[in-house]
Design a protein around this motif. Sequence first.
Motif, short mmCIF file in Angstrom:
data_model
loop_
_atom_site.label_atom_id
_atom_site.label_comp_id
_atom_site.label_asym_id
_atom_site.label_seq_id
_atom_site.Cartn_x
_atom_site.Cartn_y
_atom_site.Cartn_z
N VAL A 78 37.31 26.11 47.32
CA VAL A 78 38.27 26.74 47.48
C VAL A 78 39.88 25.51 47.47
CG1 VAL A 78 39.85 28.12 48.14
CG2 VAL A 78 37.33 28.80 47.86
N ALA A 79 40.23 25.20 46.86
CA ALA A 79 41.23 24.20 46.87
C ALA A 79 41.63 24.65 47.95
CB ALA A 79 41.84 23.99 45.46
N GLU A 80 42.99 23.47 48.64
CA GLU A 80 43.12 23.59 50.18
C GLU A 80 44.25 24.28 49.42
OE1 GLU A 80 44.28 19.56 51.32
OE2 GLU A 80 42.42 19.02 51.60
N ASP A 81 44.92 24.62 48.98
CA ASP A 81 45.99 25.82 48.78
C ASP A 81 45.86 26.99 48.54
OD1 ASP A 81 45.57 25.08 45.87
OD2 ASP A 81 47.35 24.69 45.43
N PRO A 145 46.96 32.50 47.75
CA PRO A 145 46.02 32.69 48.63
C PRO A 145 45.95 33.70 48.68
CG PRO A 145 48.05 31.09 49.52
CD PRO A 145 48.53 32.26 48.22
N PHE A 146 44.43 33.70 48.46
CA PHE A 146 43.70 34.94 48.38
C PHE A 146 42.35 34.80 49.52
CE2 PHE A 146 40.39 38.11 45.04
CZ PHE A 146 40.98 39.08 45.95
N ALA A 147 42.35 36.16 50.69
CA ALA A 147 41.71 35.73 51.91
C ALA A 147 40.42 36.78 51.48
CB ALA A 147 42.54 36.53 53.01
N PRO A 148 40.62 37.02 50.86
CA PRO A 148 38.75 38.79 50.66
C PRO A 148 38.08 37.88 49.21
CG PRO A 148 40.86 40.11 50.20
CD PRO A 148 41.50 38.90 50.90
N LEU A 149 38.26 36.89 48.99
CA LEU A 149 38.37 36.20 47.52
C LEU A 149 36.61 36.56 47.42
CD1 LEU A 149 38.19 34.93 44.20
CD2 LEU A 149 38.32 32.96 45.43
N LEU A 150 35.87 35.98 48.43
CA LEU A 150 34.26 36.01 48.37
C LEU A 150 33.75 36.83 48.75
CD1 LEU A 150 33.52 32.06 49.87
CD2 LEU A 150 33.67 32.41 47.93
N PRO A 151 34.40 38.48 49.53
CA PRO A 151 33.80 39.62 49.63
C PRO A 151 34.14 40.61 48.64
CG PRO A 151 34.98 39.02 51.65
CD PRO A 151 35.17 37.98 50.68
N ALA A 152 35.30 40.52 47.75
CA ALA A 152 35.18 40.98 46.56
C ALA A 152 34.50 40.15 45.38
CB ALA A 152 36.83 40.67 45.86
N LEU A 153 34.08 39.11 45.64
CA LEU A 153 33.30 38.66 44.50
C LEU A 153 31.41 38.92 44.38
CD1 LEU A 153 34.50 35.11 43.88
CD2 LEU A 153 34.39 37.09 42.29
N SER A 154 31.48 39.56 46.10
CA SER A 154 30.25 39.92 46.06
C SER A 154 29.78 42.00 45.92
CB SER A 154 29.34 39.55 47.70
OG SER A 154 30.80 40.55 49.24
N VAL A 435 49.25 46.33 52.18
CA VAL A 435 48.13 46.37 51.24
C VAL A 435 48.40 45.17 51.09
CG1 VAL A 435 46.49 46.87 49.06
CG2 VAL A 435 47.21 48.68 50.75
N LEU A 436 49.81 44.91 49.89
CA LEU A 436 49.93 43.55 49.74
C LEU A 436 49.31 42.39 50.36
CD1 LEU A 436 51.47 44.83 46.38
CD2 LEU A 436 49.26 44.34 46.24
N ALA A 437 50.56 42.30 51.09
CA ALA A 437 50.70 41.49 52.60
C ALA A 437 48.88 41.17 53.08
CB ALA A 437 51.71 41.59 53.34
N GLY A 438 48.68 41.67 53.58
CA GLY A 438 47.05 42.11 53.97
C GLY A 438 45.90 41.06 52.79
N ARG A 439 46.07 41.20 51.78
CA ARG A 439 45.10 40.76 50.89
C ARG A 439 46.04 38.76 50.91
NH1 ARG A 439 46.07 44.12 45.70
NH2 ARG A 439 44.85 45.20 47.04
N ALA A 440 46.83 38.63 50.69
CA ALA A 440 46.92 37.73 50.71
C ALA A 440 47.89 36.36 51.82
CB ALA A 440 48.81 37.31 49.81
N GLU A 441 47.13 36.96 52.69
CA GLU A 441 47.68 36.80 54.50
C GLU A 441 46.74 36.00 54.26
OE1 GLU A 441 48.74 34.71 57.41
OE2 GLU A 441 50.25 36.21 56.61
N PRO A 442 46.01 34.94 55.00
CA PRO A 442 45.07 33.93 55.49
C PRO A 442 44.46 34.31 57.12
CG PRO A 442 46.64 31.90 54.71
CD PRO A 442 47.34 33.60 54.79
#
Length: 501
Positions: A78-81, A145-154, A435-442
Motif C-alpha cells: 500500500v502506498a505511503e499516502d 485513504p481506506f482503512a478497511p481495504l484488506l478486510p473488504a477484499l477478503s 460511516v464515511l468518516a470511519g472508512r477513511a480514518e486510519p
Amino acid sequence: MAGVAFGLVPVLALPAVAQDAEGGTLTVARPADIFTFDPYNTQDDRSIFTELTVYERLVRLSEDGTSVEPELATEWSVAEDGLSAEFTLRDGVQFWNGDPLTAEDVVFSLTRAIDQAGSWGFLFSPVQSVEAVDENTVRLTMSQPFAPLLPALSTFAASIYQKAHFEEQGEAAGESPMGTGAFMLESWNKGQDLTLVRNPNYWQESKPTLERVVFRVVGDDNARMLQLASGEVDIATDVPPGQVEQATANGAEIVTVPGSAVGFVTINGQVEPFDEASVRCAMAYAVDRESIAQAVYFGRATPAKSILPSSTFFYDADTNPITFDLAKARELLASSEMPDGFTFTATVPSGDTTRLAIAQIWAASLAEIGITMNIEQVEATTAQEMYNTEQYTMRISSWTNDTPDPDELMGVAMDYEPQNGLHSGYRNDEARDLVLAGRAEPDSEKRQEIYSELQEIVNRDCPFIYTVEEERIFAISPNVEGFAPNSQGKYSLENVTLASG
C-alpha cells in the motif's frame, strides 16, 4: 415445492470427475437455498457460504480473524499516502475449465465489486479504479485513504471469476459460475439441493480430497437434526441450541463460533407506525434478552448490547445500550403517535424453532404495553426474498459480519445508499457521514470514537433491534475432519475430509 417450481439449472460442461472416487461425498443440510452465484447481487448467508467455496479472492481472513493472508495474491503493498495498493497474482492458478487466471479477470471482477450500484459496492467506495499494471500485477487506486481495504477484499463481495465466461453467460452468470475455487458447480435443483464437485485444476496441491459436496435444503430444524442422526447428512448448520445435547447424545460433534453473531430484528421503517423512533424504541425496550438467552438458547447466548457482534473491532458495550425495561417502553409508546398500541405482523422462517421462540417471548412482553404482534411463519427462501424486496414489516433473524471490521455492518445499515439502510428505509445523514468518516480514518483511536458514536445513534433511534449475542452452531458426524469455520462463522470446504470406516 420450490424445486418443482424452478426446476434444475443446466450447467456447462466441465472437466470430468470420477463418480466413485476415494474422497467421498459430503452432504450438508442447511435451512434455505441460495439465490445466486453472483457476488454483485448476493444478500443471503447461504449464497455467501457457497461463493466462498467456488470462488477465491486476492486475500483471505486469517483463522483468528485479526489479519488477512495471501490467497490469489501472494504479496501486496500500500502506498505511503494510502491512495493506491498493488497486488501480485499467484502463478499457475487456473479456472475450472483449465484457462489461466489473468490480471484482466481480476480487474473485471473487482471493477464490478466496486460498482456503487451493486449490493456491496459501498464496501469499496473509496476505490476509484482497478487496473492491470502487467499480466501479474493489479493496482487499486483510491480517492482517499481506506482503512478497511484488506478486510473488504477478503469478503465474498471481492470474489474473482472469469471475465470471458461471465460475459458469455450474460444474465445467466448468477446461475453459471466459473471460479478458481476448490469446488465447481455440477447441478442446482433450486429449492432442493446443490451439488459441487472437486476442481481437478485446483492450485493447492492435494486439495480438496472430497469428490463432491451436496448442499441439501432442509428448512425444518428437527428434520435437519434427524437426518444427521440417521447418517443421511454429514453436517447440519443452524443447530438450535436446545438440540445440542441430543445431537451429542446421538454421536455428533458440535462446532461453535462464539461472539460472531447478533440476534437482529430489522424494522421496515417505511411502514407506519415504524417510521417513528419512539415506537421502535418502545418495542426495543420490550425485548426480554435475559429470558431469551436462557429459555431459547439454554444459556448459550448473552444479552446483546450493540448491533455489532462483540468480536468486531471498535465494539462498545458502553453506549447506553437498550435493556429490558417495560416502564421505559410504556413511557416511549405513550409519547408516540400510537399511545394506545397497535397490531403488526413479524416474519420468521418456517421450521426455525429458535426465531419462533424469540418472537413468542417478545410478543408476550409487547402485549403488556398494548402492542399485539402476530407471527407469520414463511418458508426460509421466501422470507429472504420478502426482505430483499422490502415486502415485509418486521424480520427476526441474525447478523454476522464477514470481517471483524465494523465498516461492513455500519456501512450497509447506517448508510442509506447501498441497500436502503439494510432494507429498513432508515435515513440519517449524521450517521451516514460518520460511516464515511470511519472508512477513511486510519487512526484507530479516532475510528473508535466514530463507531462508538454510531452505536450510540442506534440506541437512540432504534432502526434495528438487537436481542442476544449468539453462537453459530454446527453439528457434524464423527467422520468429518477439518471443518473449521473462521472467526466470523463463515466456512469453505477445501480442507475437509471424510474418514473411512
